[in-house]
Design an enzyme around this catalytic site. Sequence first.
Site, PDB file in Angstrom:
ATOM      1  N   THR A 335       0.974  -1.043  -0.053  1.00 38.83           N
ATOM      2  CA  THR A 335       0.019  -0.148  -0.059  1.00 38.83           C
ATOM      3  C   THR A 335       0.849   1.271   0.055  1.00 38.83           C
ATOM      4  O   THR A 335       1.753   1.232   0.645  1.00 38.83           O
ATOM      5  CB  THR A 335      -1.073   0.101   1.228  1.00 38.83           C
ATOM      6  OG1 THR A 335      -1.910   1.201   1.133  1.00 38.83           O
ATOM      7  CG2 THR A 335      -0.287   0.005   2.403  1.00 38.83           C
ATOM      8  N   HIS A 388       2.642 -11.147  14.360  1.00 37.14           N
ATOM      9  CA  HIS A 388       3.521 -11.923  15.113  1.00 37.14           C
ATOM     10  C   HIS A 388       3.475 -13.265  15.696  1.00 37.14           C
ATOM     11  O   HIS A 388       4.518 -13.859  16.202  1.00 37.14           O
ATOM     12  CB  HIS A 388       3.934 -10.910  16.564  1.00 37.14           C
ATOM     13  CG  HIS A 388       5.125 -10.883  16.857  1.00 37.14           C
ATOM     14  ND1 HIS A 388       6.235 -11.657  16.511  1.00 37.14           N
ATOM     15  CD2 HIS A 388       5.813 -10.116  17.828  1.00 37.14           C
ATOM     16  CE1 HIS A 388       7.568 -11.347  17.060  1.00 37.14           C
ATOM     17  NE2 HIS A 388       7.416 -10.497  18.187  1.00 37.14           N
TER      18      HIS A 388
END
Length: 417
Positions: A335, A388
């Site tokens: 993006t 994560h």
Amino acid sequence: MPEIKVPELAETISEGTIAKWLKQPGDYVSKGEYVVELETDKVNVEISSEHEGILAELIVGEGDTVQVGATIAIIHEGETLSTNTEETTDSVEPNDLKKPLVNSTNKNEDIQMKPYERIIASPAARKLAREKGIDLREIPTVDPLGRVRKQDVVQVERKARNQETYATTPVTNQTGQTTAVDEGKSVERIRMSRRRETIANRLVEVQQTAAMLTTFNEVDMSAVMELRKKWKDRFYEENDVRLGYMAFFTKAVVAALKKTPYLNAEIQGNELLIKKYYDIGVAVSTDEGLVVPVIRGADRKNFAELEGDLVELAEKARTNKLSLHELQGGTFTITNGGVFGSLLSTPILNGPQVGILGMHTIQLRPVALDKDRIENRPMMYIALSYDHRIVDGKAAVTFLKKVKELIEDPELLLFGS
């Protein structure tokens, strides 16, 4: 009579919203001609007629939600539309919309019918107008015979609701308390589009389900800018497409993903699905919100092919012409908030993907070349948001360092690094 129904669209799509009727009652419709635009969670789809004839009736109005398989319109096969194919219509007195309607056989009601301004409307339209307190004389209709139908009333009521700008409106603030907008202050209440609702729900869902973390780096854009300046004219002459920054970053991302494969994966239950292909999503801003069309097989495409795909997908996105296939199945997303001037941001994951790269605006900043020299360089901050749960900090930093290395020495991209 033949019906127009909402077709099967995709396994994940069970309903949609009528965005716009392309044909109106009384219009002639050819077989295969588009009659309505349907807005789904992912893309707008134009639905065509499987029959030929006159569009006799619209069952639902613009803004209504419809299920897959539902009938949304009626076709009268033939070149003319006779009155017996329409709903039964009655003359109604414009000043008596809020009173019970009666016919000549009802002796218990006493409503005086005036001989002027007799409005022709379907029973459904009369009932809805009476409930909403709308004067049928104020309702425009596209019916060739001037009849007011239910969808005409719906359109007028929706327009009036959306344009109501002065009101005392309950507002829920961030603490959950309900407050009121002072009377006389200008407000505008706009219904969220289906796509905007979907975007909102998915972004919240990602933040609630993923252990999202963002790490940053900065890139010296000098080499890429010099390369573009040197080759942009020849590139355009040979490929009929301009050489932009996104192709460089797409190439660099693919190379970095090959070094850090867990960023090209997704979680499915208690398993990791590590993808050996590289379908890169590129976020495009439209009036209806952000969409992410996918460049298939980005690792197998050269700069010209990548730029050509980017231009085509961006144009389709802005004109609502993207297909479902072009929006599904990406493995990683890029993006570019820099086109709007963003200096730094933390992009949100495009689930079920576990990584997204954010590009930002290029800005001249002083850079220490060594302990004695400082020079102004065109610098860009880049941000990697990642899940994560499966991507460790080491992999995230390795990914960004690889992207930085390739952008600062773009000739390495020619060797498929």
